[in-house]
Scaffold this active site. Structure first.
Site, short mmCIF file in Angstrom:
data_model
loop_
_atom_site.label_atom_id
_atom_site.label_comp_id
_atom_site.label_asym_id
_atom_site.label_seq_id
_atom_site.Cartn_x
_atom_site.Cartn_y
_atom_site.Cartn_z
N GLY A 21 -7.00 -5.23 1.60
CA GLY A 21 -6.88 -4.33 0.45
C GLY A 21 -6.55 -5.06 -0.83
O GLY A 21 -5.76 -4.57 -1.64
N ALA A 22 -7.17 -6.22 -1.03
CA ALA A 22 -6.79 -7.08 -2.16
C ALA A 22 -7.66 -6.91 -3.39
O ALA A 22 -7.59 -7.71 -4.31
CB ALA A 22 -6.81 -8.54 -1.72
N ILE A 26 -1.36 -3.73 -5.97
CA ILE A 26 -0.42 -4.75 -5.55
C ILE A 26 -1.13 -5.87 -4.78
O ILE A 26 -0.78 -7.05 -4.91
CB ILE A 26 0.70 -4.11 -4.71
CG1 ILE A 26 1.63 -3.32 -5.63
CG2 ILE A 26 1.50 -5.16 -3.95
CD1 ILE A 26 2.63 -2.47 -4.89
N GLY A 27 -2.14 -5.52 -4.00
CA GLY A 27 -2.87 -6.53 -3.24
C GLY A 27 -3.55 -7.53 -4.14
O GLY A 27 -3.54 -8.75 -3.87
N SER A 138 7.00 1.07 3.38
CA SER A 138 7.47 1.90 2.27
C SER A 138 8.88 2.37 2.57
O SER A 138 9.23 2.57 3.75
CB SER A 138 6.55 3.12 2.10
OG SER A 138 7.15 4.11 1.29
N TYR A 164 1.84 10.12 6.19
CA TYR A 164 2.14 8.85 5.52
C TYR A 164 3.49 8.30 5.97
O TYR A 164 3.60 7.11 6.33
CB TYR A 164 2.13 9.05 4.01
CG TYR A 164 2.46 7.79 3.24
CD1 TYR A 164 1.52 6.78 3.09
CD2 TYR A 164 3.72 7.62 2.66
CE1 TYR A 164 1.82 5.63 2.39
CE2 TYR A 164 4.02 6.46 1.96
CZ TYR A 164 3.07 5.46 1.83
OH TYR A 164 3.38 4.31 1.14
#
Length: 293
Positions: A21-22, A26-27, A138, A164
């Site tokens: 997920g880059a 943030i990734g 999280s 989540y």
């Protein structure tokens, strides 16, 4: 106490880091800073064109590879095509508070993306990993329940935020159990959890409540640059396995990275062992690290 920043990153020359997920958020910041520090950074992304666009903004050595962590076929393909060592795997990809949906494997989409896929990916890549696995969770894992016997969420109504919370608690339990099994086998590979606090990224701002929160409470939150610091700290610093890294501010909502404590539920060995067994059965992975009595 010194405030850790990207200026404190060590020289990462010669090291390979895979970040899921880059291509954004943030990734992408994590990828950019590690590449700036000299690492060979692999952006493992669902949309290759978006990954190449992101990589073009990064100074340093990068590579883009296709990976949809919510799809076990994609996870297996990525792992089977990998050769050579991986110094650091960062399980960063995630989704939050989305409408009900099922993946090709029949899993609820948040659980598949945030937990089941990363579980399978980590176990399949483990023979290549030389240093550590960083799993992004999280603070909201504190509100979750593991539901080890119903990971596919077939037997309970879907509530987006609960799904989540549950997925992020499972991330902590997975990291806990991974470290326990690695230690028992005498491996030097570390399993570490990082969380960004509450950061103003697209992950939550796409929801109405997220937009309201960010517009009215932005001064209380981490920006994306600070949100990436715990992942960078966890990926590069000499800290113990099973560390939980998050912002040092009140409630670990914002600030600079430090070692915090996860919810007690995330450290329970019986729950972690049971969760591992059920996930291994669903994914057909994880059996190379046997259960520890």
């Amino acid at each position: 106490m010194t405030k850790w920043t990207t200026a404190d990153l060590p020289d990462m020359s010669g090291r390979t880091v895979v970040i899921t997920g880059a291509s954004g958020g943030i990734g992408l910041i994590t990828a950019r800073e590690l590449a700036r520090a000299g690492a060979n950074v692999v952006l493992a992304v669902r949309t290759v064109s978006k990954g190449h666009k992101a990589a073009a903004t990064i100074p340093g050595r990068t590579e883009v590879r296709e990976l949809d962590v919510s799809d076990l076929a994609s996870v297996r393909r990525f792992a089977s095509e990998w050769t050579g060592p991986i110094d650091v795997l960062i399980n960063n990809a995630g989704i939050m508070n989305v409408p009900p949906a099922r993946t090709a494997d029949g899993f609820e989409s948040q659980m598949a993306t945030n937990y089941i896929g990363p579980f399978a990916l980590t176990n399949l890549l483990l023979p290549h990993i030389t240093d550590r696995v960083v799993s992004v969770s999280s603070q909201l894992h504190r509100l979750g329940k593991p539901h080890a016997e119903d990971l596919t969420a077939q037997n309970r109504p879907y509530k987006a935020l609960n799904a989540y919370y549950d997925s992020k608690l499972n991330v902590v339990l997975f990291s806990t159990e991974l470290q326990r099994r690695l230690t028992a086998l005498g491996s030097t590979v570390k399993s570490i959890v990082a969380h960004p606090g509450i950061a103003s990224t697209n992950l939550v701002s796409h929801t109405f409540s997220g937009r309201v929160m960010f517009s009215s409470l932005r001064f209380l939150l981490n920006d994306a640059e600070h949100g990436a610091l715990p992942s960078l700290f966890a990926a590069t610093q000499d800290i113990p396995g099973n560390s939980y890294v998050g912002p040092n501010g009140l409630g670990s909502i914002k600030g600079h990275p430090t070692i915090r404590k996860p919810a007690t539920a995330g450290l329970d060995p019986r729950t972690a062992t049971r969760l591992w067994a059920h996930t291994a059965q669903l994914t057909g992975t994880g059996t190379q690290l046997p259960a520890i009595a």
